[in-house]
Design an enzyme around this catalytic site. Structure first.
Site, mmCIF file in Angstrom:
data_model
loop_
_atom_site.group_PDB
_atom_site.id
_atom_site.type_symbol
_atom_site.label_atom_id
_atom_site.label_comp_id
_atom_site.label_asym_id
_atom_site.label_seq_id
_atom_site.Cartn_x
_atom_site.Cartn_y
_atom_site.Cartn_z
ATOM 1 N N HIS A 33 0.969 -0.995 0.534
ATOM 2 C CA HIS A 33 -0.147 -0.392 0.334
ATOM 3 C C HIS A 33 1.160 1.308 -0.147
ATOM 4 C CE1 HIS A 33 -3.950 -1.704 0.538
ATOM 5 N NE2 HIS A 33 -3.253 -2.859 1.009
ATOM 6 N N SER A 124 -2.940 -11.573 -10.066
ATOM 7 C CA SER A 124 -3.746 -12.445 -11.536
ATOM 8 C C SER A 124 -3.781 -11.631 -12.077
ATOM 9 C CB SER A 124 -4.557 -13.729 -10.973
ATOM 10 O OG SER A 124 -5.672 -12.902 -10.967
ATOM 11 N N ASP A 170 1.371 -4.293 -9.246
ATOM 12 C CA ASP A 170 1.787 -4.902 -9.842
ATOM 13 C C ASP A 170 2.032 -5.356 -11.152
ATOM 14 O OD1 ASP A 170 0.479 -5.776 -7.497
ATOM 15 O OD2 ASP A 170 -1.880 -5.498 -7.941
HETATM 16 C C1 GLA Z 1 -2.914 -3.813 -5.278
HETATM 17 C C2 GLA Z 1 -2.116 -3.472 -5.622
HETATM 18 C C3 GLA Z 1 -1.684 -2.966 -5.605
HETATM 19 C C4 GLA Z 1 -0.360 -1.965 -4.234
HETATM 20 C C5 GLA Z 1 -0.982 -3.890 -2.735
HETATM 21 C C6 GLA Z 1 -0.685 -3.301 -2.061
HETATM 22 O O1 GLA Z 1 -2.434 -5.973 -5.385
HETATM 23 O O2 GLA Z 1 -2.875 -3.994 -7.272
HETATM 24 O O3 GLA Z 1 -1.167 -1.709 -6.854
HETATM 25 O O4 GLA Z 1 -1.588 -1.308 -3.930
HETATM 26 O O5 GLA Z 1 -2.628 -4.092 -3.275
HETATM 27 O O6 GLA Z 1 0.712 -3.459 -1.648
#
Ligand code: GLA
Length: 378
Positions: A33, A124, A170
């Site tokens: 986060h 995913s 991600d």
């Molecule tokens: C999800 C979001 C990411 C990130 C994480 C927490 O995976 O897609 O952008 O904020 O939560 O780190």
């Protein structure tokens, strides 16, 4: 990732000689986060992901088949052509976002499958987005779109077509992943470094609670809004620019909830940097200690954990695991664990046994294999 299954599914549903693309899911060692707060993240791509067989079809529509859902979808490429199926929205969104970059996206046929466990916090959906962004770049844009822009296409797909205001971690990890390397990304400057990751004497494993709590009221977006409110109250662009003392100064002006959210994020910024330093020195005890701190910050202050994941973190500590914490966005999914090799077997059996005794099912265990990012396979 089973390429033959996907090629066979393509041949069963469509005609012609397809190209094959793949993108992975991700783990994140620490830095949760923090991406949408302009902070640091420390992800790596894994050896499971999405494989897609794709061939332009000369039409103005996409015909897609999902092997895992055993479902087909067909949709046009204009903004008003959004498909009904949840999974197809990701592909549609990627087509639209690529078009917004000036790519002349044309119709194509595709079949795809994945082996990233759904709801495990291993992204995913980013794997799906990156696969199609990479493929469309290759098939319709002569690969002129750079990799950061491809990651952004996935992120904007989430914002505009899925409704999750996620950060960049991600999609970045899925596109940029490199075998044997974690990546430290500064989400403000977007500078990053590869960190060879081979912790001698330790293993990294995921314990999947197989629990997925409903994201009613989009708690993820709400966390982000809390952070943005605090940044605004502090007069900074993101919480990256805030220190613990700044937060104390405005404590009375913000809600208790927003205070706790910001407290976690500000602490996490430092923890990622500590972990980087510790890794360089081979000091895994510090890495592990920070992981536990992150877990309890995410549980008590950010409030994105759940009973099952707290149980797994506590159990890890009890078993002498060096570090453990909830991984990803939260509200279910996995813990990531850094465990000494000699404790590995005992920990895995204790996790299975004790979790099953309490929650009625065994967790799933995955060894982490850090792998390559988005690519064309054939
Ligand atoms: C999800 C979001 C990411 C990130 C994480 C927490 O995976 O897609 O952008 O904020 O939560 O780190």
């Amino acid at each position: 990732m089973d390429v033959d299954i996907v090629k066979k599914a393509f041949a069963d549903h469509f005609e012609g000689q397809c190209a094959v693309y793949a993108s992975p899911g991700r783990i994140n060692l620490i830095g949760e986060h923090t991406d949408y707060n302009g902070g640091f993240v420390f992800p790596g791509a894994v050896d499971c992901g999405i494989v897609a067989a794709i061939l332009p079809n000369g039409l103005d529509k996409v015909r897609a088949y999902s092997v895992d859902m055993n479902e087909s979808a067909e949709f046009g490429l204009k903004e008003e052509d959004a498909p009904q199926q949840g999974w197809a929205k990701y592909i549609f969104g990627v087509c639209r976002e690529m078009a917004k970059l000036g790519v002349e996206v044309k119709g194509f046929d595709c079949a795809f499958a994945g082996d990233v466990p759904l709801g495990a916090g291993m992204s995913s959906s980013a794997a799906l987005e990156s696969t199609f962004a990479y493929a469309i770049n290759d098939l319709f844009a002569g690969n002129k779109i750079d990799k950061f822009a491809l990651a952004k296409v996935g992120q904007m797909t989430e914002h505009h077509y899925v409704g999750v205001n996620c950060g960049i971690m991600d999609q970045f990890a899925s596109v940029f992943g490199k075998k044997g390397n974690l990546m430290r990304l500064d989400c403000r400057s977007m500078e990053f470094e590869y960190f060879p990751f081979d912790p001698q004497g330790y293993k990294l494993l995921l314990v999947n609670s197989v629990v997925k709590h409903e994201l009613v009221d989009s708690p993820y977006n709400k966390r982000r809004e809390s952070c943005e409110r605090v940044a605004k109250a502090l007069g900074v662009e993101t919480l990256r620019d805030a220190e613990a003392e700044d937060l104390e100064r405005i404590k009375d002006e913000i809600s208790e909830e927003d205070y706790k959210r910001a407290k976690y994020v500000i602490g996490e910024k430092q923890r990622v940097l500590d972990v980087c330093d510790a890794l360089i020195k081979g000091d895994y005890e510090t890495v592990g200690a920070r992981m536990y701190q992150t877990h309890w910050g995410m549980s008590k202050d950010y409030e994105v954990s759940c009973e099952e994941l707290d149980f797994l973190a506590e159990l890890a500590e009890k078993c002498g695991v060096t570090g453990a914490r909830i991984m990803g966005g939260g509200f279910g999914g996995c813990t990531i664990n850094l465990v000494k090799e000699e404790l590995y077997d005992d920990f895995v059996s204790a996790a299975k046994r004790e979790f099953a005794a309490k929650y009625g099912h065994e967790p799933k265990i995955y060894d982490v294999v850090i792998s390559d990012g988005a690519r064309r396979l054939e």
